[in-house]
Design a protein around this motif. Structure first.
Motif, PDB file in Angstrom:
ATOM      1  N   THR A  88      17.831  22.079  46.167  1.00  0.00           N
ATOM      2  CA  THR A  88      16.188  21.860  46.025  1.00  0.00           C
ATOM      3  C   THR A  88      15.316  22.723  46.553  1.00  0.00           C
ATOM      4  OG1 THR A  88      16.123  20.531  47.943  1.00  0.00           O
ATOM      5  CG2 THR A  88      16.811  19.277  46.004  1.00  0.00           C
ATOM      6  N   ASP A 103      16.556  33.550  48.916  1.00  0.00           N
ATOM      7  CA  ASP A 103      16.027  34.372  48.053  1.00  0.00           C
ATOM      8  C   ASP A 103      14.821  33.985  47.573  1.00  0.00           C
ATOM      9  OD1 ASP A 103      18.239  36.621  47.695  1.00  0.00           O
ATOM     10  OD2 ASP A 103      19.425  34.960  47.056  1.00  0.00           O
ATOM     11  N   GLY A 112      22.090  18.434  49.631  1.00  0.00           N
ATOM     12  CA  GLY A 112      23.314  18.648  50.552  1.00  0.00           C
ATOM     13  C   GLY A 112      24.147  19.814  50.659  1.00  0.00           C
ATOM     14  N   THR A 113      23.789  20.840  49.911  1.00  0.00           N
ATOM     15  CA  THR A 113      24.397  22.254  49.946  1.00  0.00           C
ATOM     16  C   THR A 113      24.480  22.990  51.192  1.00  0.00           C
ATOM     17  OG1 THR A 113      22.716  23.670  48.855  1.00  0.00           O
ATOM     18  CG2 THR A 113      24.170  22.366  47.384  1.00  0.00           C
ATOM     19  N   ILE A 151       8.930  18.002  53.559  1.00  0.00           N
ATOM     20  CA  ILE A 151       8.126  19.209  52.549  1.00  0.00           C
ATOM     21  C   ILE A 151       7.894  18.288  51.167  1.00  0.00           C
ATOM     22  CG2 ILE A 151       8.251  21.054  51.196  1.00  0.00           C
ATOM     23  CD1 ILE A 151      10.089  22.063  53.532  1.00  0.00           C
ATOM     24  N   TYR A 195      16.991  14.393  56.828  1.00  0.00           N
ATOM     25  CA  TYR A 195      16.990  14.226  55.605  1.00  0.00           C
ATOM     26  C   TYR A 195      18.169  14.948  54.575  1.00  0.00           C
ATOM     27  CZ  TYR A 195      11.928  13.272  56.306  1.00  0.00           C
ATOM     28  OH  TYR A 195      10.798  12.639  56.881  1.00  0.00           O
ATOM     29  N   LEU A 198      23.293  21.286  54.125  1.00  0.00           N
ATOM     30  CA  LEU A 198      23.743  20.387  55.573  1.00  0.00           C
ATOM     31  C   LEU A 198      24.940  19.687  55.437  1.00  0.00           C
ATOM     32  CD1 LEU A 198      22.387  18.466  57.572  1.00  0.00           C
ATOM     33  CD2 LEU A 198      21.686  16.987  55.799  1.00  0.00           C
TER      34      LEU A 198
HETATM   35  C1  LIG Z   1      28.701  29.195  48.665  1.00  0.00           C
HETATM   36  C2  LIG Z   1      27.179  29.309  48.858  1.00  0.00           C
HETATM   37  C3  LIG Z   1      26.376  30.252  48.329  1.00  0.00           C
HETATM   38  C4  LIG Z   1      25.009  30.453  48.350  1.00  0.00           C
HETATM   39  N1  LIG Z   1      24.362  31.499  48.034  1.00  0.00           N
HETATM   40  C5  LIG Z   1      23.025  31.344  48.144  1.00  0.00           C
HETATM   41  C6  LIG Z   1      22.040  32.849  47.881  1.00  0.00           C
HETATM   42  O1  LIG Z   1      22.695  33.698  47.288  1.00  0.00           O
HETATM   43  N2  LIG Z   1      20.893  32.857  48.048  1.00  0.00           N
HETATM   44  C7  LIG Z   1      20.109  31.625  48.491  1.00  0.00           C
HETATM   45  O2  LIG Z   1      18.840  31.796  48.753  1.00  0.00           O
HETATM   46  N3  LIG Z   1      20.813  30.453  48.854  1.00  0.00           N
HETATM   47  C8  LIG Z   1      22.222  30.350  48.618  1.00  0.00           C
HETATM   48  N4  LIG Z   1      22.872  29.350  49.167  1.00  0.00           N
HETATM   49  C9  LIG Z   1      22.055  28.333  49.749  1.00  0.00           C
HETATM   50  C10 LIG Z   1      21.433  27.299  48.993  1.00  0.00           C
HETATM   51  O3  LIG Z   1      20.477  27.776  48.201  1.00  0.00           O
HETATM   52  C11 LIG Z   1      20.960  26.100  49.915  1.00  0.00           C
HETATM   53  O4  LIG Z   1      22.146  25.619  50.504  1.00  0.00           O
HETATM   54  C12 LIG Z   1      20.160  25.045  49.088  1.00  0.00           C
HETATM   55  O5  LIG Z   1      18.951  25.826  48.602  1.00  0.00           O
HETATM   56  C13 LIG Z   1      19.747  24.024  50.015  1.00  0.00           C
HETATM   57  O6  LIG Z   1      19.150  23.092  49.347  1.00  0.00           O
HETATM   58  P1  LIG Z   1      19.482  21.587  49.471  1.00  0.00           P
HETATM   59  O7  LIG Z   1      18.543  20.765  48.541  1.00  0.00           O
HETATM   60  O8  LIG Z   1      20.984  21.549  48.989  1.00  0.00           O
HETATM   61  O9  LIG Z   1      19.312  21.295  50.884  1.00  0.00           O
HETATM   62  P2  LIG Z   1      20.427  20.253  51.913  1.00  0.00           P
HETATM   63  O10 LIG Z   1      21.291  21.002  52.338  1.00  0.00           O
HETATM   64  O11 LIG Z   1      20.141  18.852  51.416  1.00  0.00           O
HETATM   65  O12 LIG Z   1      19.115  20.224  53.207  1.00  0.00           O
HETATM   66  C14 LIG Z   1      18.821  21.493  53.983  1.00  0.00           C
HETATM   67  C15 LIG Z   1      18.040  21.028  55.283  1.00  0.00           C
HETATM   68  O13 LIG Z   1      16.793  20.954  54.753  1.00  0.00           O
HETATM   69  C16 LIG Z   1      16.374  19.542  55.019  1.00  0.00           C
HETATM   70  N5  LIG Z   1      15.716  19.358  53.954  1.00  0.00           N
HETATM   71  C17 LIG Z   1      15.959  19.031  52.648  1.00  0.00           C
HETATM   72  N6  LIG Z   1      14.814  18.831  52.001  1.00  0.00           N
HETATM   73  C18 LIG Z   1      13.787  18.589  52.726  1.00  0.00           C
HETATM   74  C19 LIG Z   1      12.648  18.236  52.568  1.00  0.00           C
HETATM   75  N7  LIG Z   1      11.789  18.095  51.328  1.00  0.00           N
HETATM   76  N8  LIG Z   1      11.528  18.175  53.626  1.00  0.00           N
HETATM   77  C20 LIG Z   1      12.119  18.160  54.789  1.00  0.00           C
HETATM   78  N9  LIG Z   1      13.426  18.714  55.051  1.00  0.00           N
HETATM   79  C21 LIG Z   1      14.328  18.661  53.952  1.00  0.00           C
HETATM   80  C22 LIG Z   1      17.778  18.866  55.339  1.00  0.00           C
HETATM   81  O14 LIG Z   1      17.466  17.783  56.384  1.00  0.00           O
HETATM   82  C23 LIG Z   1      18.480  19.725  55.876  1.00  0.00           C
HETATM   83  O15 LIG Z   1      18.272  19.905  57.245  1.00  0.00           O
HETATM   84  C24 LIG Z   1      24.140  29.305  48.846  1.00  0.00           C
HETATM   85  C25 LIG Z   1      24.958  28.040  49.335  1.00  0.00           C
HETATM   86  C26 LIG Z   1      26.085  28.135  49.290  1.00  0.00           C
HETATM   87  C27 LIG Z   1      26.860  26.694  49.955  1.00  0.00           C
END
Ligand SMILES: Cc1cc2nc3c(=O)[nH]c(=O)nc-3n(C[C@H](O)[C@H](O)[C@H](O)COP(=O)(O)OP(=O)(O)OC[C@H]3O[C@@H](n4cnc5c(N)ncnc54)[C@H](O)[C@@H]3O)c2cc1C
Ligand code: SF4
Length: 327
Positions: free
Chosen positions: A107, A163, A31-32, A211, A27, A34
């Protein structure tokens, strides 16, 4: 970066039907996490199923609690009026993470499933049991300042970096999951796994399970709650130690307590023994210090992160004292 194909899913059942049968499919939410790891060749899915079109962005009352859709952005949850009023610890935790731009993309589902920031995991030049099972863990003998003091094994000592998940586990959140066989619910406290002999297995999710939401129950302590994050920089840095604390206090006596820690455990770490110790105690420094001592009683610090034991105790005491002073 390896080549991959890309599809969009409009409904949850279509998304599951696309990902579940294909072990190399993944999924894509914000993308932040993955896409970063794909660029580093740490994750190499051959098919991405974009779930951004799914109608899973609502944050709404359900009974006395709240249901948060898995595709709600971290910003939308953090600034939602119900969350700010009823679950301030969650809003604070989200706003302490990443940057505004990242929070707009990230997300709820992706945040729970983000991968560790262990530098050996993110660099394919090194072995890593989590990335390549059985290859070894260079962190145990290497530079392990950011690693876990709770929940580690002789295979892996990586922390879970979220967090948001720390606040949610303190709030007794329940994860709603959809798979090929229907829906199931898993309390967040049971959702993430400690590494044991299989650090590559991080959650109870089966491949292809989606999820769809996270539920937050109503409780007397959720309004009196706080997230305190200690890190190397004042913003845009992961936790060295963080604490989600919530207290139900009546006439100066603690009736219920919730305490969870981030940056120190291999999963979002709920301090159940410390919580029990706080119940029926006066809301004062001595009670908070006793709880803090209990919360890290099982800590196994590594060569470069022993400072996290004392840091975490102080963070717990300060977080509980802040909650204790709330009206
Ligand atoms: C520079 C940087 C600093 C950051 N600092 C922090 C911080 O201080 N604190 C913190 O908590 N986070 C931090 N993050 C992390 C950030 O919070 C996560 O990268 C973000 O929450 C991931 O969410 P996304 O929707 O982009 O996930 P994605 O990258 O799209 O997905 C992550 C994983 O989850 C899977 N996935 C996504 N949604 C679902 C779903 N609904 N069901 C099943 N599988 C799913 C995807 O397949 C993948 O494997 C940081 C990230 C970066 C790049
Ligand atoms: S701590 Fe875990 S993620 Fe980091 S190198 Fe060791 S096995 Fe890999």
């Amino acid at each position: 970066m390896q080549p991959f194909s890309y599809k969009k899913a409009g409904q949850a059942e279509n998304a599951v039907a696309l990902v579940a049968p294909d072990a190399e499919a993944s999924y894509l939410a914000g993308g932040t996490s993955l896409i970063d790891l794909m660029k580093l060749n740490v994750q190499t899915p051959t098919e991405l199923v974009d779930i951004n079109p799914l109608p899973l962005t609502k944050i709404e009352m359900q009974g006395n609690g709240v249901r948060i859709g898995a595709m709600a952005s971290n910003s939308d949850v953090a600034y939602n009026a119900i969350i700010q009023e009823r679950y301030p610890v969650l809003s604070e935790a989200l706003l302490s993470g990443a940057s505004p731009q990242l929070r707009n993309m990230a997300t709820v589902g992706g945040n729970l499933l983000q991968r560790t920031r262990c530098y050996y995991f993110r660099d394919t030049a090194f072995p890593c049991n989590k990335r390549v099972p059985g290859s070894g863990c260079p962190a145990i003998e290497g530079y392990n300042r950011i690693h876990a003091i709770l929940g580690g094994s002789d295979r892996c000592i990586a922390t879970h970096p979220s967090d948001m998940a720390v606040a949610m586990v303190a709030l007794d959140a329940v994860v709603q999951i959809r798979g090929l066989k229907g829906e199931r619910s898993v309390p967040l406290i049971d959702f993430h796994l400690v590494p044991g002999d299989t650090p590559e297995k991080e959650t109870v999710l089966q491949h292809g399970e989606l999820i769809v939401a996270v539920d937050l129950p109503a409780s007397p302590f959720t309004k009196r709650s706080h997230y305190l994050k200690i890190r190397d920089r004042a913003s845009y840095a992961f936790a060295m130690s963080s604490v989600a604390a919530a207290l139900d206090i009546q006439n100066g006596i603690i009736r219920a307590a919730r305490l969870a820690m981030g940056g120190v455990g291999t999963k979002p770490w709920r301090a159940l023994e410390a919580e029990k110790a706080l119940v029926n105690k006066p809301a004062n420094q001595a009670s908070f210090q006793a709880a803090a001592n209990l919360a890290v009683a099982g800590a196994k610090p590594q060569k470069y992160n022993a400072f996290k034991v004392e840091l975490t105790k102080r963070t717990i005491v300060r977080a509980l004292a802040t909650v204790g002073e709330m009206a």
